[in-house]
Design a protein around this motif. Sequence first.
Motif, mmCIF file in Angstrom:
data_model
loop_
_atom_site.group_PDB
_atom_site.id
_atom_site.type_symbol
_atom_site.label_atom_id
_atom_site.label_comp_id
_atom_site.label_asym_id
_atom_site.label_seq_id
_atom_site.Cartn_x
_atom_site.Cartn_y
_atom_site.Cartn_z
ATOM 1 N N LYS A 129 -18.455 -23.041 15.891
ATOM 2 C CA LYS A 129 -17.788 -21.801 15.525
ATOM 3 C C LYS A 129 -16.408 -21.751 16.177
ATOM 4 C CE LYS A 129 -18.715 -16.883 15.595
ATOM 5 N NZ LYS A 129 -19.623 -15.823 16.007
ATOM 6 N N VAL A 130 -15.432 -21.243 15.437
ATOM 7 C CA VAL A 130 -14.084 -21.065 15.982
ATOM 8 C C VAL A 130 -14.059 -19.746 16.753
ATOM 9 C CG1 VAL A 130 -11.639 -20.768 15.454
ATOM 10 C CG2 VAL A 130 -13.020 -22.354 14.100
ATOM 11 N N ILE A 131 -13.633 -19.823 18.001
ATOM 12 C CA ILE A 131 -13.510 -18.650 18.858
ATOM 13 C C ILE A 131 -12.019 -18.483 19.182
ATOM 14 C CG2 ILE A 131 -14.233 -17.605 21.060
ATOM 15 C CD1 ILE A 131 -16.583 -18.170 19.210
ATOM 16 N N GLU B 257 -10.314 -10.706 15.940
ATOM 17 C CA GLU B 257 -10.615 -10.564 17.361
ATOM 18 C C GLU B 257 -12.113 -10.541 17.636
ATOM 19 O OE1 GLU B 257 -6.626 -8.258 18.955
ATOM 20 O OE2 GLU B 257 -8.493 -7.120 18.815
ATOM 21 N N LYS B 258 -12.895 -10.021 16.717
ATOM 22 C CA LYS B 258 -14.352 -9.977 16.883
ATOM 23 C C LYS B 258 -15.035 -11.244 16.370
ATOM 24 C CE LYS B 258 -14.859 -5.020 16.952
ATOM 25 N NZ LYS B 258 -15.630 -3.881 16.437
ATOM 26 N N ASN B 259 -14.235 -12.239 15.997
ATOM 27 C CA ASN B 259 -14.739 -13.516 15.483
ATOM 28 C C ASN B 259 -15.614 -13.339 14.238
ATOM 29 O OD1 ASN B 259 -13.595 -15.449 17.421
ATOM 30 N ND2 ASN B 259 -14.802 -14.280 18.887
ATOM 31 N N LYS B 260 -15.296 -12.323 13.450
ATOM 32 C CA LYS B 260 -15.999 -12.096 12.182
ATOM 33 C C LYS B 260 -15.239 -12.704 11.012
ATOM 34 C CE LYS B 260 -18.377 -7.949 13.636
ATOM 35 N NZ LYS B 260 -18.748 -6.592 13.314
ATOM 36 N N TYR B 261 -13.998 -13.103 11.279
ATOM 37 C CA TYR B 261 -13.142 -13.653 10.232
ATOM 38 C C TYR B 261 -12.231 -14.696 10.852
ATOM 39 C CZ TYR B 261 -9.209 -13.795 6.928
ATOM 40 O OH TYR B 261 -8.223 -14.206 6.079
ATOM 41 N N ASN B 262 -12.202 -15.877 10.259
ATOM 42 C CA ASN B 262 -11.258 -16.909 10.682
ATOM 43 C C ASN B 262 -9.993 -16.777 9.843
ATOM 44 O OD1 ASN B 262 -12.815 -18.172 12.655
ATOM 45 N ND2 ASN B 262 -13.869 -19.406 11.146
ATOM 46 N N ALA C 260 -2.987 -18.291 11.022
ATOM 47 C CA ALA C 260 -3.186 -18.912 12.335
ATOM 48 C C ALA C 260 -1.847 -19.409 12.885
ATOM 49 C CB ALA C 260 -4.200 -20.041 12.247
ATOM 50 N N LEU C 261 -1.050 -20.044 12.035
ATOM 51 C CA LEU C 261 0.265 -20.530 12.463
ATOM 52 C C LEU C 261 1.198 -19.376 12.821
ATOM 53 C CD1 LEU C 261 0.704 -23.459 9.933
ATOM 54 C CD2 LEU C 261 0.247 -23.644 12.392
ATOM 55 N N LYS C 262 1.106 -18.272 12.076
ATOM 56 C CA LYS C 262 1.911 -17.085 12.394
ATOM 57 C C LYS C 262 1.508 -16.508 13.749
ATOM 58 C CE LYS C 262 3.013 -15.447 7.729
ATOM 59 N NZ LYS C 262 2.807 -14.346 6.766
ATOM 60 N N LEU C 263 0.205 -16.505 14.035
ATOM 61 C CA LEU C 263 -0.284 -16.000 15.318
ATOM 62 C C LEU C 263 0.206 -16.875 16.469
ATOM 63 C CD1 LEU C 263 -3.899 -15.105 14.195
ATOM 64 C CD2 LEU C 263 -2.210 -13.472 15.073
ATOM 65 N N ILE C 264 0.173 -18.177 16.269
ATOM 66 C CA ILE C 264 0.664 -19.111 17.284
ATOM 67 C C ILE C 264 2.144 -18.858 17.564
ATOM 68 C CG2 ILE C 264 1.162 -21.557 17.685
ATOM 69 C CD1 ILE C 264 -1.508 -22.066 16.042
ATOM 70 N N LYS C 265 2.910 -18.678 16.505
ATOM 71 C CA LYS C 265 4.344 -18.398 16.654
ATOM 72 C C LYS C 265 4.573 -17.020 17.285
ATOM 73 C CE LYS C 265 8.637 -18.359 14.022
ATOM 74 N NZ LYS C 265 9.261 -18.590 12.731
ATOM 75 N N TYR C 266 3.794 -16.036 16.870
ATOM 76 C CA TYR C 266 3.922 -14.664 17.369
ATOM 77 C C TYR C 266 3.739 -14.617 18.886
ATOM 78 C CZ TYR C 266 2.993 -9.608 17.669
ATOM 79 O OH TYR C 266 3.024 -8.265 17.985
ATOM 80 N N LEU D 201 -4.983 -20.126 21.896
ATOM 81 C CA LEU D 201 -5.435 -19.062 20.998
ATOM 82 C C LEU D 201 -6.815 -19.332 20.407
ATOM 83 C CD1 LEU D 201 -2.554 -17.938 21.182
ATOM 84 C CD2 LEU D 201 -2.637 -17.566 18.752
ATOM 85 N N PHE D 202 -7.053 -20.568 20.006
ATOM 86 C CA PHE D 202 -8.283 -20.920 19.296
ATOM 87 C C PHE D 202 -8.972 -22.104 19.952
ATOM 88 C CE2 PHE D 202 -5.222 -19.334 16.150
ATOM 89 C CZ PHE D 202 -5.938 -18.295 15.582
ATOM 90 N N TYR D 203 -10.312 -22.081 19.913
ATOM 91 C CA TYR D 203 -11.077 -23.244 20.360
ATOM 92 C C TYR D 203 -12.417 -23.268 19.642
ATOM 93 C CZ TYR D 203 -13.586 -19.969 23.417
ATOM 94 O OH TYR D 203 -14.309 -18.927 23.898
ATOM 95 N N LEU D 204 -13.038 -24.437 19.652
ATOM 96 C CA LEU D 204 -14.343 -24.591 19.019
ATOM 97 C C LEU D 204 -15.440 -24.348 20.038
ATOM 98 C CD1 LEU D 204 -14.035 -27.774 16.769
ATOM 99 C CD2 LEU D 204 -14.350 -25.415 16.030
ATOM 100 N N ASP D 205 -16.391 -23.504 19.680
ATOM 101 C CA ASP D 205 -17.575 -23.297 20.506
ATOM 102 C C ASP D 205 -18.535 -24.437 20.143
ATOM 103 O OD1 ASP D 205 -19.790 -22.523 21.896
ATOM 104 O OD2 ASP D 205 -20.078 -20.647 20.804
ATOM 105 N N GLU D 206 -18.677 -25.370 21.037
ATOM 106 C CA GLU D 206 -19.451 -26.565 20.736
ATOM 107 C C GLU D 206 -20.887 -26.488 21.239
ATOM 108 O OE1 GLU D 206 -17.354 -30.303 21.193
ATOM 109 O OE2 GLU D 206 -15.482 -29.186 21.407
#
Length: 70
Positions: free
Chosen positions: A2-4, A36-41, A47-53, A61-66
Motif C-alpha cells: 500500500k502507498v502511504i 491524507e487518510k490514504n483512501k485515495y492515491n 503526485a508530481l504537483k505535491l512534490i513540487k508544492y 512524501l510517499f512510501y510503500l508499506d511493505e
Amino acid sequence: MKVINNIREIRLKRGITQVQMAQDLQITRQTINAIEKNKYNPSLELALKLIKYFDLPTEDLFYLDETREE
C-alpha cells in the motif's frame, strides 16, 4: 503493498490548511482529505504537483508499506 504518505504531517508542520492547499493546487479539499487518510492515491500528475508544492523528494512524501498481510 500500500502507498502511504506523510502529506498531512508535512502540511501541518508548515501551517497550511487543507483549504489553502486545495486552492493552491486547484483541487478540492475533499481530495486532499482522502489522500491524507490514504483512501485515495493521487494520479501521477497530482503526485508530481505535491512534490513540487512541498519542494521535497518523493520518498519524503510517499512510501510503500511493505508489511505482509496474511
